[in-house]
Design a protein around this motif. Structure first.
Motif, short mmCIF file in Angstrom:
data_model
loop_
_atom_site.label_atom_id
_atom_site.label_comp_id
_atom_site.label_asym_id
_atom_site.label_seq_id
_atom_site.Cartn_x
_atom_site.Cartn_y
_atom_site.Cartn_z
N SER A 1 0.81 -1.31 0.36
CA SER A 1 0.39 -0.31 0.47
C SER A 1 1.00 1.13 0.09
O SER A 1 0.67 1.98 -0.25
CB SER A 1 -1.20 -0.18 1.31
N ASN A 2 1.93 1.13 0.60
CA ASN A 2 2.87 2.25 0.82
C ASN A 2 3.64 2.77 -0.25
O ASN A 2 4.00 3.90 -0.94
CB ASN A 2 3.91 1.99 1.80
N PHE A 3 3.70 1.49 -1.52
CA PHE A 3 4.29 1.59 -2.84
C PHE A 3 3.15 2.34 -3.80
O PHE A 3 4.00 3.45 -4.53
CB PHE A 3 5.14 0.16 -3.29
N ILE A 4 2.44 2.18 -3.67
CA ILE A 4 1.00 2.76 -4.69
C ILE A 4 0.84 4.41 -4.23
O ILE A 4 0.93 5.35 -5.04
CB ILE A 4 -0.43 2.39 -4.00
N GLY A 5 0.65 4.26 -2.25
CA GLY A 5 0.98 5.93 -1.88
C GLY A 5 2.48 6.42 -3.07
O GLY A 5 1.86 7.81 -3.12
N PHE A 6 3.76 5.40 -2.81
CA PHE A 6 4.64 5.84 -2.99
C PHE A 6 4.30 6.81 -4.79
O PHE A 6 5.10 8.06 -5.00
CB PHE A 6 5.97 5.44 -2.70
N ILE A 7 4.40 5.89 -5.85
CA ILE A 7 4.59 6.17 -7.10
C ILE A 7 3.35 7.43 -7.09
O ILE A 7 3.20 8.56 -7.79
CB ILE A 7 4.25 5.01 -7.55
N LEU A 8 2.21 7.23 -6.33
CA LEU A 8 1.00 8.88 -6.58
C LEU A 8 1.56 9.48 -5.97
O LEU A 8 1.57 11.10 -6.70
CB LEU A 8 0.08 7.89 -5.67
N ALA A 9 2.45 9.90 -5.20
CA ALA A 9 3.08 10.91 -4.38
C ALA A 9 3.86 12.09 -5.70
O ALA A 9 4.09 12.68 -5.64
CB ALA A 9 3.39 10.60 -3.34
N VAL A 10 4.51 10.71 -6.06
CA VAL A 10 5.52 11.05 -6.76
C VAL A 10 5.36 12.10 -8.33
O VAL A 10 5.65 13.11 -8.99
CB VAL A 10 6.73 10.01 -7.24
N VAL A 11 4.06 11.53 -8.84
CA VAL A 11 3.36 12.13 -10.00
C VAL A 11 2.72 13.61 -9.29
O VAL A 11 2.53 14.06 -10.26
CB VAL A 11 1.99 11.02 -10.26
N SER A 12 2.39 13.48 -8.44
CA SER A 12 1.61 14.44 -7.55
C SER A 12 3.02 15.22 -7.61
O SER A 12 2.68 16.57 -7.97
CB SER A 12 0.97 14.23 -6.18
N SER A 13 3.67 15.39 -6.82
CA SER A 13 4.30 16.32 -7.46
C SER A 13 5.58 16.73 -8.40
O SER A 13 5.42 18.17 -8.70
CB SER A 13 6.21 15.55 -6.57
N ALA A 14 5.35 15.99 -9.57
CA ALA A 14 6.01 16.63 -10.87
C ALA A 14 4.83 17.68 -11.14
O ALA A 14 4.85 18.43 -12.21
CB ALA A 14 5.61 15.33 -11.80
#
Length: 344
Positions: free
Chosen positions: A4-17
């Motif tokens: 679940s943390n990995f999904i949150g991590f990917i989404l957070a990176v996209v969000s930052s971009a």
């Protein structure tokens, strides 16, 4: 890393971009709007007619949606610090699009942000399972979190009513302080709404509960306040100064609020907590380096025909005669270009 943390991590990176890009696009829109009307820092809203500003808003909304979903899958202590990546994006884009030069030490700051974020991701706690909005509501009614909320609201009102009119144009911490403190409450509300949506999709309708709508109203109010004062900060100060300071304060207050409300660090080992704190300090160091290597925007002179120096005074003689320097004025050796038609 937990799944679940990995999904949150990917989404957070996209969000930052997306969010990092939105800072630059909105800044360009604010610059264009200031040429045609009052500035946002002066209370003007001419930027609402600027398509480029709206493009920046759309970009930010996409980033915030990704960030919103990230909070559903991962704890705030993981998602929020990853916002440092948006600083890197905005700094690089500002270098090319706004001519806000990124120095070599600024590149080192970017590297520190990446290293710190990596450490935080590797040692982040697993997201706690919550079964209903009522459970989140009980967490929000804890005496410790109620005390934090009351203190945050009191400080925000003090900044808005007293500090902003007097020091908002000169002290960057006023506008950003308002955004950051309110932002911590925004994240708590958004996390509650995200969990409610997830549980509703899974079959347990949470929108029949009044708590869900209270969290929604709080989130909307906080977001509107954040956007207003963030626009004022961006229009008054250099983007490369606003972004890291906003990140540092926003992340600090959000982690504090999340730790109080959701007890993110309960059950973690001392070494994991220490590693996360070290990662956070590394990220803050990176943002500080970025801040120290950038020059703030020069002050804008809104009066086109104001004197160039308080020691120089001019007068215009009648009958179309040339304008001259008064005899009692000190010598003036600057070359000044004046629009002749202004004096016709």
């Amino acid at each position: 890393m937990y799944s679940s943390n990995f999904i949150g991590f990917i989404l957070a990176v996209v969000s930052s971009a997306f969010i990092g890009s939105s800072f630059i696009i909105k800044k360009k829109g604010l610059q264009r709007a200031s040429l045609n009307g009052s500035r946002a820092s002066g209370g003007g809203y001419g930027y609402l007619l600027q398509p480029l500003w709206w493009l920046g808003m759309v970009t930010m909304i996409v980033g915030e949606i990704a960030n919103f979903v990230a909070y559903v899958y991962a704890p705030a202590v993981l998602v929020t610090p990853l916002g440092a990546l948006s600083i890197i994006v905005s700094a690089v884009l500002a270098h090319f699009m706004l001519n806000e030069k990124l120095q070599k030490m600024g590149m080192l700051g970017c590297l520190l942000c990446i290293v710190g974020s990596t450490v935080i991701v590797l040692h982040a706690p697993q997201e706690k399972s919550l079964s209903s909005v009522e459970e989140i509501w009980q967490l929000a009614l804890q005496p410790a979190f109620l005390s934090y909320t009351a203190s945050a609201i009191a400080v925000v009102f003090f900044l808005i009513l007293y500090c902003a009119p007097r020091h908002g144009q000169t002290n960057i911490l006023v506008y950003i302080g308002i955004c950051s403190i309110i932002g911590s409450l925004t994240v708590m509300s958004i996390k509650a709404i995200g969990i409610a949506i997830r549980l509703t999709i899974e079959g347990a309708d949470q929108f029949v509960q009044f708590q869900t709508w209270i969290f929604t109203m709080v989130a909307i109010s906080c977001i509107v306040t954040q956007l207003n004062y963030l626009n004022m900060a961006l229009d008054t100060f250099n983007t490369a100064v606003v972004s890291p300071i906003y990140y540092a304060l926003f992340t600090s207050f959000t982690i504090l609020a999340s730790a109080i409300m959701f007890k993110d660090y309960y059950g973690q080992s001392i070494s994991s907590i220490a590693s996360e704190l070290c990662g956070f300090v590394t990220v803050l160091s990176g943002t500080t380096v970025l801040h120290s290597t950038r020059e703030p925007d020069p002050p804008v002179n809104t009066d086109l025909y104001s004197p160039l120096s308080p020691k120089v005074s001019w007068y215009i003689q009648g009958n179309g005669e040339p304008w001259k320097q008064k005899e009692d004025a000190p010598p003036f050796n600057l070359i000044t270009v004046i629009r002749q038609d202004h004096f016709k």
